[in-house]
Design a protein around this motif. Sequence first.
Motif: not given
Length: 327
Positions: A286-288
């Motif tokens: 989850d890059y966020s």
Amino acid sequence: MQTNKIDIINIGLIFLSAILAVILPFELFLFAYGVLGPLHYLTEISWLHDKNYFATNKNDIWLLVIISLILAIFTFKSQLGLGALEVDFTFNNAIIFIAFGSSLFFALVKNKFIKVVGVILVVLLSFISDRMILFFSVFLPTLIHVFLFTSIFMLYGALKSKSKMGYLSVLLHIAIPLLFIILFSGKNFLPATAYAQNAYKEFQMLNQVIINMLNTSHAGDGDAVNLVFQSSVGISVMRFIAFAYTYHYLNWFSKTKVIGWYDIPKSRALFIVVLWIVSVALYAIDYSLGFKWLFLLSFMHVLLEFPLNFHSFVGIFKSLKLKTATT
């Protein structure tokens, strides 16, 4: 001899970083920030800890740690359910100003009374720091840290070792990315993948600020995403950012033996490795969410390095003064 060898390696890394930044600017940055970044932050914080953070009193550094946490909380306050979506850049600017100004006294002043008075003065001056909002809130923790301060550290090292290859590496570090940007000018790159475009949305504010400064005739016109990911000026800006961050990390790892950050207890080394793996996995899944964690690590290592920055400025001044006096 070892210093000369490391300088040659660094020259090679400068060219490698620049070439990759020309071809894959967005993907290179995301890889460097998500994989090399956390390992750099963790190992440098560990090294700074063993060096007492280059402060005259190790406890001074708690102010910088607290400011790092406040920055992370207020930057992502909407996601944490603590306020509106907008980031208060005036507030962020003020507390980064406080961290930077206070670090001058942490690094160079031993007298506690003078240090306290200095920090109070910095806090009072922070109320007018909004006149330099771009410097403190946008550029100091990003490009000034990864590019300008890297050049300063390299110059300081070259002055101490009196290495001609060291001086050459400093010159190339400044000239090569600019030369590559002029030569290729937004051409000869592989378009950003859909994943890269989605992931980079967490970072693109820096690009937009620079594009607005360089390309005022188009600033605010049309699609901002198109300006960042497809325009000639947007690609050139991204190439510079990708180079600056990638080489900043590689320079740290190339000087492992010189700096000696690896000489730590096995328990701490294991903790760093585990936390690095978790950081990379979190960023990949989850890059966020991963960005928020890396944001905290990144800002903390930037702020904790401020006292070292001031020591480097003083060291360069003394070296140049001595060099002038002996010529």
